[in-house]
Design a protein around this motif. Structure first.
Motif, PDB file in Angstrom:
ATOM      1  N   ILE A 275       0.759  -1.208  -0.122  1.00 40.74           N
ATOM      2  CA  ILE A 275       0.057  -0.119   0.077  1.00 40.74           C
ATOM      3  C   ILE A 275       0.933   1.091  -0.018  1.00 40.74           C
ATOM      4  O   ILE A 275       1.772   1.521   0.957  1.00 40.74           O
ATOM      5  CB  ILE A 275      -0.859  -0.207   1.312  1.00 40.74           C
ATOM      6  N   ASP A 276       0.819   2.105  -1.126  1.00 38.18           N
ATOM      7  CA  ASP A 276       1.544   3.220  -1.165  1.00 38.18           C
ATOM      8  C   ASP A 276       0.762   4.466  -1.137  1.00 38.18           C
ATOM      9  O   ASP A 276      -0.328   4.482  -1.806  1.00 38.18           O
ATOM     10  CB  ASP A 276       2.201   3.281  -2.607  1.00 38.18           C
ATOM     11  N   LYS A 277       1.021   5.507  -0.257  1.00 43.68           N
ATOM     12  CA  LYS A 277       0.174   6.697  -0.307  1.00 43.68           C
ATOM     13  C   LYS A 277       0.651   7.526  -1.584  1.00 43.68           C
ATOM     14  O   LYS A 277       1.671   7.570  -2.172  1.00 43.68           O
ATOM     15  CB  LYS A 277       0.618   7.890   0.763  1.00 43.68           C
ATOM     16  N   GLU A 278      -0.502   7.773  -2.456  1.00 45.16           N
ATOM     17  CA  GLU A 278      -0.230   8.474  -3.533  1.00 45.16           C
ATOM     18  C   GLU A 278      -0.454  10.122  -3.224  1.00 45.16           C
ATOM     19  O   GLU A 278      -1.222  10.360  -2.242  1.00 45.16           O
ATOM     20  CB  GLU A 278      -1.321   7.998  -4.557  1.00 45.16           C
TER      21      GLU A 278
ATOM     22  N   LYS B 293      -2.651   3.317  -3.085  1.00 47.05           N
ATOM     23  CA  LYS B 293      -2.187   2.445  -4.343  1.00 47.05           C
ATOM     24  C   LYS B 293      -2.034   1.198  -3.735  1.00 47.05           C
ATOM     25  O   LYS B 293      -1.178   0.875  -2.824  1.00 47.05           O
ATOM     26  CB  LYS B 293      -1.243   3.078  -5.135  1.00 47.05           C
TER      27      LYS B 293
ATOM     28  N   TRP C 104      -1.844  -6.323 -10.255  1.00 43.78           N
ATOM     29  CA  TRP C 104      -2.802  -5.151 -10.197  1.00 43.78           C
ATOM     30  C   TRP C 104      -2.577  -4.431  -9.316  1.00 43.78           C
ATOM     31  O   TRP C 104      -2.033  -4.316  -8.286  1.00 43.78           O
ATOM     32  CB  TRP C 104      -4.202  -5.818  -9.725  1.00 43.78           C
ATOM     33  N   GLU C 105      -2.486  -2.849 -10.025  1.00 42.79           N
ATOM     34  CA  GLU C 105      -2.764  -1.972  -9.255  1.00 42.79           C
ATOM     35  C   GLU C 105      -3.891  -1.095  -8.957  1.00 42.79           C
ATOM     36  O   GLU C 105      -4.295  -0.663  -9.994  1.00 42.79           O
ATOM     37  CB  GLU C 105      -1.439  -0.991  -9.785  1.00 42.79           C
ATOM     38  N   ILE C 106      -4.482  -0.891  -7.965  1.00 41.98           N
ATOM     39  CA  ILE C 106      -5.655  -0.572  -7.846  1.00 41.98           C
ATOM     40  C   ILE C 106      -5.385   0.660  -6.793  1.00 41.98           C
ATOM     41  O   ILE C 106      -4.800   0.718  -5.792  1.00 41.98           O
ATOM     42  CB  ILE C 106      -6.558  -1.443  -7.040  1.00 41.98           C
ATOM     43  N   ILE C 107      -5.940   1.892  -7.451  1.00 43.17           N
ATOM     44  CA  ILE C 107      -5.863   3.266  -6.786  1.00 43.17           C
ATOM     45  C   ILE C 107      -7.104   3.601  -6.387  1.00 43.17           C
ATOM     46  O   ILE C 107      -8.162   3.781  -7.027  1.00 43.17           O
ATOM     47  CB  ILE C 107      -5.318   4.278  -7.595  1.00 43.17           C
TER      48      ILE C 107
ATOM     49  N   ILE D  66      -1.435  -2.728  -4.364  1.00 43.84           N
ATOM     50  CA  ILE D  66      -0.537  -3.478  -5.712  1.00 43.84           C
ATOM     51  C   ILE D  66      -0.629  -5.116  -4.947  1.00 43.84           C
ATOM     52  O   ILE D  66      -0.020  -5.564  -3.988  1.00 43.84           O
ATOM     53  CB  ILE D  66       1.008  -3.102  -5.851  1.00 43.84           C
TER      54      ILE D  66
ATOM     55  N   ARG E 236      -4.339   9.699  -2.062  1.00 42.76           N
ATOM     56  CA  ARG E 236      -4.987   8.513  -2.656  1.00 42.76           C
ATOM     57  C   ARG E 236      -3.961   7.378  -2.086  1.00 42.76           C
ATOM     58  O   ARG E 236      -2.915   7.413  -1.635  1.00 42.76           O
ATOM     59  CB  ARG E 236      -4.823   8.414  -4.150  1.00 42.76           C
TER      60      ARG E 236
ATOM     61  N   ASN F 130     -12.512  -6.274 -10.281  1.00 41.69           N
ATOM     62  CA  ASN F 130     -11.675  -6.045 -11.396  1.00 41.69           C
ATOM     63  C   ASN F 130     -11.528  -6.842 -12.204  1.00 41.69           C
ATOM     64  O   ASN F 130     -11.492  -8.197 -12.076  1.00 41.69           O
ATOM     65  CB  ASN F 130     -10.386  -5.347 -10.932  1.00 41.69           C
TER      66      ASN F 130
END
Length: 86
Positions: free
Chosen positions: A20-23, A29, A82-85, A31, A27, A63
């Motif tokens: 989990i990355d903070k966009e 993201k 899968w990259e889900i934002i 992965i 947001r 998805n």
């Protein structure tokens, strides 16, 4: 519609990695990475044209992706990412 065009079978991938990355703009993201192994007899010899993510009870499709046919053989593994934002 939450059905695949030509389902081969329900194939449960073990999630190998998730992050989990903070966009920007708060947001997130997510992965998800899973692999169809070389010796996977349920998909080897089949043409794969789509993949999807379902809920654990298989009632909600989160998805879906369609792609040109990939002839899966024992000569290679196929990694799906899968990259889900949100």
């Amino acid at each position: 519609d939450n059905d695949l065009v030509q389902p081969i079978h329900k194939h449960y991938l073990e999630i190998e990695k998730s992050a989990i990355d903070k966009e920007p703009e708060n947001r997130v993201k997510l992965i998800l990475t899973g692999t169809l192994k070389e010796a996977d007899s349920k998909v080897n010899g089949k043409e794969l044209t789509e993949a999807c993510l379902y809920s654990s009870n298989s009632k909600v499709m989160y998805n879906r992706v369609q792609f040109p046919p990939i002839s899966k053989t024992e000569n290679f593994k196929l990694t799906l990412i899968w990259e889900i934002i949100f």
